[in-house]
Design an enzyme around this catalytic site. Structure first.
Site, mmCIF file in Angstrom:
data_model
loop_
_atom_site.group_PDB
_atom_site.id
_atom_site.type_symbol
_atom_site.label_atom_id
_atom_site.label_comp_id
_atom_site.label_asym_id
_atom_site.label_seq_id
_atom_site.Cartn_x
_atom_site.Cartn_y
_atom_site.Cartn_z
ATOM 1 N N ALA A 375 0.884 -1.169 0.000
ATOM 2 C CA ALA A 375 0.000 0.000 0.000
ATOM 3 C C ALA A 375 0.919 1.215 0.000
ATOM 4 C CB ALA A 375 -0.906 -0.020 1.230
ATOM 5 N N ALA A 376 1.335 1.606 -1.162
ATOM 6 C CA ALA A 376 2.540 2.443 -1.282
ATOM 7 C C ALA A 376 2.288 3.930 -1.475
ATOM 8 C CB ALA A 376 3.390 1.928 -2.438
ATOM 9 N N ALA A 377 1.127 4.299 -1.992
ATOM 10 C CA ALA A 377 0.917 5.694 -2.370
ATOM 11 C C ALA A 377 0.800 6.589 -1.131
ATOM 12 C CB ALA A 377 -0.349 5.812 -3.212
ATOM 13 N N GLY A 379 4.009 7.201 -1.654
ATOM 14 C CA GLY A 379 5.356 6.726 -1.927
ATOM 15 C C GLY A 379 6.437 7.158 -0.954
ATOM 16 N N GLY A 380 6.064 7.709 0.180
ATOM 17 C CA GLY A 380 7.081 8.110 1.154
ATOM 18 C C GLY A 380 7.982 6.946 1.522
ATOM 19 N N ASP A 399 -0.620 0.246 -5.106
ATOM 20 C CA ASP A 399 -1.708 0.893 -4.348
ATOM 21 C C ASP A 399 -2.999 0.681 -5.118
ATOM 22 O OD1 ASP A 399 -1.670 3.081 -1.873
ATOM 23 O OD2 ASP A 399 -3.465 3.194 -3.138
ATOM 24 N N ASP A 443 2.089 -1.140 4.930
ATOM 25 C CA ASP A 443 1.770 0.082 5.682
ATOM 26 C C ASP A 443 0.263 0.267 5.498
ATOM 27 O OD1 ASP A 443 2.277 2.440 7.121
ATOM 28 O OD2 ASP A 443 2.400 3.615 5.288
ATOM 29 N N CYS A 500 -0.603 3.886 11.355
ATOM 30 C CA CYS A 500 -0.494 5.106 12.165
ATOM 31 C C CYS A 500 -1.718 5.196 13.062
ATOM 32 C CB CYS A 500 -0.291 6.347 11.312
ATOM 33 S SG CYS A 500 -1.604 6.660 10.162
HETATM 34 C C1 LIG Z 1 -1.187 4.539 5.032
HETATM 35 S S1 LIG Z 1 -1.464 4.812 3.352
HETATM 36 C C2 LIG Z 1 0.071 4.331 2.649
HETATM 37 C C3 LIG Z 1 1.134 5.366 2.752
HETATM 38 C C4 LIG Z 1 2.382 4.975 2.037
HETATM 39 N N1 LIG Z 1 2.897 3.706 2.522
HETATM 40 C C5 LIG Z 1 3.455 6.015 2.164
HETATM 41 O O1 LIG Z 1 4.364 5.856 2.952
HETATM 42 O O2 LIG Z 1 3.401 7.007 1.462
HETATM 43 C C6 LIG Z 1 -2.494 3.472 2.971
HETATM 44 C C7 LIG Z 1 -2.690 3.256 1.505
HETATM 45 O O3 LIG Z 1 -3.373 2.041 1.353
HETATM 46 C C8 LIG Z 1 -4.095 2.122 0.148
HETATM 47 N N2 LIG Z 1 -5.041 1.003 0.161
HETATM 48 C C9 LIG Z 1 -6.228 0.887 0.786
HETATM 49 N N3 LIG Z 1 -6.753 -0.323 0.569
HETATM 50 C C10 LIG Z 1 -5.880 -1.002 -0.208
HETATM 51 C C11 LIG Z 1 -5.860 -2.287 -0.788
HETATM 52 N N4 LIG Z 1 -6.848 -3.162 -0.597
HETATM 53 N N5 LIG Z 1 -4.809 -2.633 -1.545
HETATM 54 C C12 LIG Z 1 -3.804 -1.783 -1.757
HETATM 55 N N6 LIG Z 1 -3.764 -0.548 -1.239
HETATM 56 C C13 LIG Z 1 -4.789 -0.160 -0.474
HETATM 57 C C14 LIG Z 1 -4.676 3.502 0.165
HETATM 58 O O4 LIG Z 1 -5.002 3.932 -1.133
HETATM 59 C C15 LIG Z 1 -3.518 4.301 0.771
HETATM 60 O O5 LIG Z 1 -2.748 4.889 -0.231
#
Ligand SMILES: C[S@@+](CC[C@H](N)C(=O)[O-])C[C@H]1O[C@@H](n2cnc3c(N)ncnc32)[C@H](O)[C@@H]1O
Length: 674
Positions: A375-377, A379-380, A399, A443, A500
């Site tokens: 779950a990368a977006a 992208g941090g 993501d 994440d 978080c």
């Molecule tokens: C906590 S954020 C991730 C932040 C990211 N790791 C960073 O450091 O920038 C959680 C992410 O999970 C994604 N997400 C939610 N459900 C998901 C799924 N079933 N599969 C993949 N990504 C998912 C969301 O779109 C969101 O971008």
């Protein structure tokens, strides 16, 4: 790989004192708590008007409706709420970015053209030690050495940064004064109650007054009562009124927390249950002040000391965030918008909360590995992983939210990441999409209860349903993460799970679920030098003792966002009878779920296609392990056809002995060439 020598030397951020928070909010600009104990080394100037780190107007958002609690002055940043549009799950990272308040509007041609995208950058985490500054470099440039004392660093600050240091010292002084004042108040309170028990619990007529009246008319009274209640609960035997129970005081505390800080009863209770009364008070207080603004040096582009010097020359007042990170810089003030400097645009740094460094440090990616960031977006963490890998190997940055995935691409470009593949699946689809990774970072999407200081809407918009829906998703995702890892990886075989959020449902319970459903993993040390141990017991629930190895972070203990980090080692393939299939919808009958697991979960078992010719060009199988895979695939195929694999393969095996592989239809198939 165990914790590095450098990691062992990391210092521990000091706690955030709740009295300090209150006074800080009232009397001084927000300051890094870790600086409190330092001695003044230069003459202190009168504090000057604070400049927001985004170079724009400082604005406050999400503070409780308390007239007597002014917003923080210098570190406070505007915050906008943002939801994860894809699935309705809030993205705490985005909140973090926004709360950092860096104005990045119109920023870049590299994918951060919009304000929201730019804010996403803040989410980028990361820092780990192993990449940039070698010990040798550190020795040459002592100012930024992790081996130096903070005092040494301060003495070596350049002239351009002295003003910032001076300001920091002013803040320290203000904080010290505030502490002294708080102590006086506390002493006064103690004196007042000598021989007297504080009157805490409502009289009946007060009970009937609506809370809103109390808030607007008796706010100071409310706060005093809050503190008194905390004291009573701390020393119940001596301070409780006769005939009153602990439950009554706790109920009063809960009620007052809701009224004073503006939480829903549901969430306040959930958070209150995490701590003893005094610590809970500190936690709620800390959620009223923003965390320090931090940037992460992108070591693919520059070194921290060079970046620091350049930013200092631009009028940014900063210093290293602590010995535990080699790439973080804490920003005190800036004359320029941090989201629009040439260095920002060139990808030399990313705005990122300090706690966001931690999951990547725990993951400890190695050069040339294959990593999945589920779950990368935006992208941090992906970009941090890339930096640690020095752009070698391959990162699958996934993501499920397409628009956020686009932002991820922009950030990957801006920061010069060249080893990442961006994909847009639900992470529940893994490892069907691709598996066999050396390490996986999950994440997870979460409730954001660790970042309330950045998004006050969490105080009221989380429902019981959220705390069922989110953990359910997190549990499914963690199984997918585990099943996507190659247990026989020579360098890895690790999974890091982070949120978080501070709730047990989203953390320990998810980890325990993974341990229950996947006997082929165990928890290992995170390698992080600070953090509170995860719960092994909570409100009647008992977790595996190894949960102690997970780490919890709170705003009031380390002055970082609330966070949770767990690290697993996978030591064997997922058993064929494992439950909890990837992407399996909840609530399905167990039989359905198990069938799904057998068919899809188990470590990318290759299936034998019907009609495979014995004399195909394929060169045959080379080792015994392949035979096992083939047999397993055949079993799966038979099950799909509603046949009993034991009956068919078992009989066939007996007939064939060790040298043949029986085809799914029971006839003799291709003979292995080993
Ligand atoms: C906590 S954020 C991730 C932040 C990211 N790791 C960073 O450091 O920038 C959680 C992410 O999970 C994604 N997400 C939610 N459900 C998901 C799924 N079933 N599969 C993949 N990504 C998912 C969301 O779109 C969101 O971008």
């Amino acid at each position: 790989m165990g914790p590095s020598r450098r990691m062992k030397k990391q210092g521990v951020p000091p706690p955030l004192d709740e009295s300090l928070v209150t006074k800080k909010r009232k009397d001084a600009p927000a300051a890094p708590v870790e600086e409190r104990g330092k001695k003044r080394k230069t003459e202190v100037k009168a504090p000057k008007k604070a400049v927001a780190v985004n170079g724009g107007a400082v604005k406050s958002k999400g503070k409780p409706g308390k007239k007597f609690v002014p917003p923080p002055v210098s570190d406070e940043i505007s915050s906008e709420e943002e939801l994860d549009g894809a699935d309705g799950i809030e993205d705490p990272d985005v909140m973090e970015d926004e709360l950092n308040g860096v104005n990045v509007t119109g920023l870049d041609a590299l994918g951060s053209a919009s304000e929201s995208d730019a804010l996403d950058d803040d989410e980028f985490l990361g820092s780990s030690s192993d990449v940039v500054d070698s010990d040798t470099e550190v020795r040459k440039a002592g100012m930024w050495s992790e081996d130096e004392d903070d005092s040494d660093i301060e003495e070596k600050l350049t002239a351009a940064n002295i003003e910032g240091l001076s300001r920091k010292l002013d803040m320290q002084k203000a904080i010290e004064e505030a502490e002294a004042q708080a102590e006086l108040e506390e002493a006064a309170l103690q004196t007042n109650i000598a021989g007297d028990k504080p009157k805490v619990l409502d009289d009946e007529d007060e009970e009937e007054r609506p809370i809103s009246t109390i808030v607007t008319q008796d706010l100071q009274l409310l706060r005093t009562r809050l503190m008194d209640t905390v004291r009573v609960l701390d020393d119940f035997k001596n301070l409780a009124e006769e005939g009153r129970s602990r439950a009554e005081y706790t109920a009063q505390l809960l009620k007052d927390i809701c009224a004073y800080y503006g939480y829903s009863n549901f969430l306040a209770e959930k958070l209150l249950n995490l701590f003893p009364a005094r610590e809970a008070f500190a936690f709620f207080e800390a959620n009223e002040t923003p965390r320090p603004v931090v940037i992460r040096t992108n070591t693919l582009r520059t070194h921290r000391r060079e970046l620091a010097q350049t930013l200092i020359n631009r009028g940014v007042q900063l210093e290293p965030i602590g010995k535990w990170s080699k790439v973080g810089l804490q920003i005190f003030e800036s004359q320029v918008p941090l989201g629009a400097t040439p260095e920002y645009l060139a990808g030399h740094y990313i705005l990122q909360a300090a706690s966001s460094f931690l999951p990547v440090m725990a993951l400890a990616p190695q050069e040339n590995e294959r990593i999945l960031d589920m779950a990368a977006a935006p992208g941090g963490k992906t970009t941090h992983i890339a930096a640690l890998m020095k752009n070698t190997g391959c990162i699958f940055a996934n993501d499920s939210n397409k628009s956020r995935a686009k932002g991820l691409i922009g950030n990957i470009h801006r920061l010069g990441v060249k080893n990442a593949v961006v994909c847009n699946y639900s992470a529940l689809e893994f490892p069907k999409v691709i598996g066999g990774f050396d390490r996986v970072l999950l994440d997870a999407p979460c409730s954001g209860t660790g970042v309330i200081a950045k998004d006050a809407s969490v105080k009221t918009n989380k429902t019981e349903q959220d705390f069922m829906r989110l953990p359910h998703l997190q549990k499914q995702l963690i199984l997918a993460a585990i099943d996507s890892v190659d247990h026989s990886s020579k360098t890895g075989g690790y999974i890091v799970y982070s949120t978080c959020s501070v709730t047990v449902e989203e953390n320990e319970q998810v980890v325990q679920y993974a341990l229950n459903k996947r006997p082929n993993v165990r928890l290992v040390e995170t390698g992080l030098s600070f953090g509170k141990e995860g719960f092994t017991r909570f409100m009647g629930k008992v977790f595996h003792p190894s949960l102690k190895m997970t780490r919890r972070y709170y705003p009031h203990t380390y002055n970082v966002d609330g966070f949770f980090v767990a690290k697993f080692k996978k030591f064997g393939p997922t058993p064929p009878n494992a439950v909890g299939a990837n992407g399996a919808a909840s609530g399905k009958a167990k039989a359905t779920s198990e069938r799904h697991v057998e068919e899809e979960v188990v470590d990318k078992t290759p299936l034998v296609e019907d009609g495979v010719k014995e004399d195909s060009d394929f060169g045959g199988w080379d080792d015994e392990e392949d035979a096992k895979y083939i047999e397993r695939a055949q079993r799966a195929q038979l099950r799909r056809k509603g046949k009993n694999p034991k009956a068919i393969l078992g009989n066939a095996k007996a007939k064939e002995g060790q040298n043949g592989v029986q085809k799914a239809d029971g006839t003799k198939g291709r003979k292995n060439k080993w």
